[in-house]
Design a protein around this motif. Structure first.
Motif, mmCIF file in Angstrom:
data_model
loop_
_atom_site.group_PDB
_atom_site.id
_atom_site.type_symbol
_atom_site.label_atom_id
_atom_site.label_comp_id
_atom_site.label_asym_id
_atom_site.label_seq_id
_atom_site.Cartn_x
_atom_site.Cartn_y
_atom_site.Cartn_z
ATOM 1 N N ASP A 107 -31.165 18.466 -13.778
ATOM 2 C CA ASP A 107 -29.982 18.443 -14.626
ATOM 3 C C ASP A 107 -29.700 19.782 -15.291
ATOM 4 O O ASP A 107 -30.601 20.405 -15.853
ATOM 5 C CB ASP A 107 -30.179 17.419 -15.754
ATOM 6 C CG ASP A 107 -29.924 16.003 -15.288
ATOM 7 O OD1 ASP A 107 -29.461 15.825 -14.157
ATOM 8 O OD2 ASP A 107 -30.184 15.080 -16.077
ATOM 9 N N CYS A 108 -28.434 20.184 -15.273
ATOM 10 C CA CYS A 108 -27.977 21.287 -16.107
ATOM 11 C C CYS A 108 -28.062 20.802 -17.551
ATOM 12 O O CYS A 108 -27.597 19.709 -17.859
ATOM 13 C CB CYS A 108 -26.530 21.614 -15.745
ATOM 14 S SG CYS A 108 -25.716 22.695 -16.941
ATOM 15 N N PRO A 109 -28.653 21.616 -18.427
ATOM 16 C CA PRO A 109 -28.770 21.141 -19.810
ATOM 17 C C PRO A 109 -27.410 20.980 -20.498
ATOM 18 O O PRO A 109 -27.291 20.212 -21.450
ATOM 19 C CB PRO A 109 -29.609 22.221 -20.503
ATOM 20 C CG PRO A 109 -29.659 23.381 -19.580
ATOM 21 C CD PRO A 109 -29.263 22.930 -18.210
ATOM 22 N N MET A 152 -26.247 19.434 -11.205
ATOM 23 C CA MET A 152 -27.675 19.715 -11.096
ATOM 24 C C MET A 152 -27.834 21.119 -10.544
ATOM 25 O O MET A 152 -27.155 21.506 -9.590
ATOM 26 C CB MET A 152 -28.355 18.700 -10.181
ATOM 27 C CG MET A 152 -28.355 17.299 -10.762
ATOM 28 S SD MET A 152 -29.280 16.125 -9.737
ATOM 29 C CE MET A 152 -30.934 16.277 -10.416
ATOM 30 N N HIS A 153 -28.719 21.881 -11.155
ATOM 31 C CA HIS A 153 -28.988 23.242 -10.688
ATOM 32 C C HIS A 153 -29.944 23.183 -9.499
ATOM 33 O O HIS A 153 -30.965 22.535 -9.557
ATOM 34 C CB HIS A 153 -29.669 24.064 -11.778
ATOM 35 C CG HIS A 153 -28.821 24.329 -12.969
ATOM 36 N ND1 HIS A 153 -29.344 24.695 -14.176
ATOM 37 C CD2 HIS A 153 -27.479 24.296 -13.136
ATOM 38 C CE1 HIS A 153 -28.358 24.877 -15.051
ATOM 39 N NE2 HIS A 153 -27.214 24.630 -14.443
ATOM 40 N N LEU A 154 -29.568 23.915 -8.468
ATOM 41 C CA LEU A 154 -30.450 24.104 -7.319
ATOM 42 C C LEU A 154 -30.805 25.567 -7.440
ATOM 43 O O LEU A 154 -29.955 26.364 -7.656
ATOM 44 C CB LEU A 154 -29.640 23.984 -6.042
ATOM 45 C CG LEU A 154 -29.713 22.831 -5.102
ATOM 46 C CD1 LEU A 154 -28.767 23.098 -3.955
ATOM 47 C CD2 LEU A 154 -31.086 22.558 -4.591
ATOM 48 N N ALA A 175 -21.596 28.534 -8.811
ATOM 49 C CA ALA A 175 -22.021 28.993 -10.135
ATOM 50 C C ALA A 175 -21.700 27.868 -11.095
ATOM 51 O O ALA A 175 -20.642 27.255 -11.024
ATOM 52 C CB ALA A 175 -21.280 30.256 -10.530
ATOM 53 N N CYS A 176 -22.642 27.571 -11.976
ATOM 54 C CA CYS A 176 -22.457 26.436 -12.885
ATOM 55 C C CYS A 176 -21.591 26.865 -14.070
ATOM 56 O O CYS A 176 -21.711 27.984 -14.547
ATOM 57 C CB CYS A 176 -23.821 25.965 -13.372
ATOM 58 S SG CYS A 176 -23.762 24.420 -14.280
ATOM 59 N N PRO A 177 -20.720 25.970 -14.560
ATOM 60 C CA PRO A 177 -19.906 26.306 -15.744
ATOM 61 C C PRO A 177 -20.760 26.711 -16.952
ATOM 62 O O PRO A 177 -20.269 27.380 -17.859
ATOM 63 C CB PRO A 177 -19.155 25.002 -16.041
ATOM 64 C CG PRO A 177 -19.181 24.230 -14.779
ATOM 65 C CD PRO A 177 -20.401 24.638 -14.028
ATOM 66 N N CYS A 178 -22.031 26.351 -16.982
ATOM 67 C CA CYS A 178 -22.892 26.717 -18.112
ATOM 68 C C CYS A 178 -23.201 28.210 -18.099
ATOM 69 O O CYS A 178 -23.789 28.732 -19.038
ATOM 70 C CB CYS A 178 -24.183 25.915 -18.108
ATOM 71 S SG CYS A 178 -25.388 26.459 -16.880
ATOM 72 N N GLY A 179 -22.835 28.899 -17.006
ATOM 73 C CA GLY A 179 -23.053 30.336 -16.962
ATOM 74 C C GLY A 179 -24.179 30.750 -16.035
ATOM 75 O O GLY A 179 -24.343 31.925 -15.707
#
Ligand SMILES: [Zn+2]
Length: 419
Positions: free
Chosen positions: A237-239, A244-246, A298-302
């Motif tokens: 899980d992305c915090p 989900m981060h791979l 790229a995840c929106p969380c950066g």
């Protein structure tokens, strides 16, 4: 593209070349497969060439003697052997050097720390006893940095609850389905006494419904991790969001469609991995049989790096129909479960290409009309010629490894035409 990313891409190409040369030179199975596919190490210059290498299934490795699938310069007796839980019905012995085993364990431990494990925590681990192998947390426990107690997930939920309540864990981890069973069966008022800070789940697909239910029942944040016995943690899980981060630098992950072509962002396909640091018993383009949906790169969380939006389950559990369609069981379960809040537990079994049975453990007495209502809800999806039956049962026994196989197809899959 940034310079560090370029450098890491170059480094990955280098590592892939080294792995392929190693496997070709020292592991008879891969030498034979590469030769059959007409590939030599010099054909693989970069990650972009990976599609030229043949895919490997668990079955391919299972049927070979150990000397053919391991580095011939390593004594197999010096390797650490661990057995998979047989979730897919195919128990498989994984072999690693001690250093490889330690790195494998580290992938899980890193994720537990990311999820919020802290020094001094009491940890309750609900897994099959066989799976409670040294996976990093065991080392922390041995060093008395955390206090871990393992609870056998094949016990009845009230007994699991009793034991977990006794442990009063700060950090609760377990099989997604088993933890969800607790959330379903044990009154929330009782679960709330446990007060874990984090519930970390893995080992089974976590549905949105189950995630919400677990979070509400325990009053804790829920962290989902996806990985396998073969390669360790793959995604979690992305915090800060829903993806989900791979992103293990030592793994090349491909998501392939039924024809073996990489899917685009938002596409679904089978996940295939190449472990760049596993030399004792290499895994090159190894089919994990799980079906995932690619998220943005790229995840929106950066955080840079690939993501998954969804892990659907195993491709072997797709229902292959008489007319050639392959229906994901969740598509049947979606409308079914939405229409039937009276279902406490279910098992969806495809018995033949023409017959699917939904066994339900209801919350209370149900009438035949309820079952007919479900059949009606599912009929447009299945089409004519498919008999969809709803059966009310008292209990669905867990299968091998302590997992209830909620979705099961007894139909022999057709060949997909893939390598
Ligand atoms: Zn993220």
């Amino acid at each position: 593209m940034t310079i560090p990313f370029e450098r890491s891409a170059e480094r990955r190409d280098e590592r892939l070349r080294a792995l392929v040369a190693h496997a070709y030179g020292r592991v008879p199975y891969y030498r034979e497969r590469f030769t059959l596919a007409g590939v030599t190490p010099s054909d693989i210059r970069s990650v972009a060439d990976i599609g030229r290498l043949p895919l490997t299934e668990k079955r391919n490795l299972q049927e070979r003697p150990i000397e053919e699938i391991t580095d011939r310069t390593v004594d197999p007796d010096d390797l650490v052997s661990t057995m998979t839980s047989g979730y897919s019905g195919e128990p498989f012995v994984i072999r690693r050097t001690r250093a490889e085993q330690a790195r494998w364990a580290r992938t899980w431990l890193d994720d537990l720390l990311r999820a919020g494990l802290r020094t001094g925590d009491r940890v309750a681990t609900i897994f099959t006893l066989r799976e409670a192998q040294p996976d990093g947390i065991g080392t922390l426990s041995a060093l008395k940095l955390v206090r871990e107690t393992v609870v056998d997930c094949s016990l009845d939920p009230p007994e699991i609850h009793r034991r977990v309540a006794e442990i009063r864990p700060d950090f609760l981890r377990g099989m997604a389905g088993v933890v969800d069973r607790l959330a379903v069966e044990i009154p929330v008022a009782e679960l709330r006494h446990i007060r874990p800070r984090v519930v970390w789940v893995s080992g089974e697909v976590l549905t949105t419904v189950a995630r919400t239910r677990i979070g509400n029942a325990f009053g804790a944040s829920v962290h989902n991790a996806y990985g396998t016995h073969e390669v360790g943690l793959l995604a979690s899980d992305c915090p800060g969001g829903e993806l989900m981060h791979l992103g293990r630098s030592d793994l090349l992950v491909e998501v392939l469609d039924h024809d073996g072509r990489p899917v685009e962002v938002s596409g679904s396909g089978e996940i295939v991995v190449t472990a760049l640091d596993s030399f004792a018993a290499p895994l090159i383009r190894y089919r994990l049989t799980d079906v995932v949906t690619r998220g943005p790169d790229a995840c929106p969380c950066g955080r840079a790096g690939p993501t998954l939006t969804h892990i659907e389950g195993r491709s072997i559990d797709y229902f292959e129909m008489a007319d050639g369609r392959r229906i994901h069981p969740y598509r049947i379960l979606g409308p079914t479960l939405a229409a039937a809040p009276w279902i406490r537990q279910y098992q969806l079994v495809q018995e033949t290409r023409e017959r699917i049975v939904l066994r339900c453990v209801p919350h209370g007495p149900v009438d035949d009309e309820a079952g007919r209502g479900l059949s009606k809800a599912v009929a447009p999806l299945l089409g004519p010629g498919v008999d969809f039956r709803v059966e009310s049962v008292a209990r669905i026994p867990p299968g091998a490894g302590g997992k209830v196989r909620a979705i099961l197809s007894l139909v022999e899959p057709l060949a997909t035409g893939r390598a």
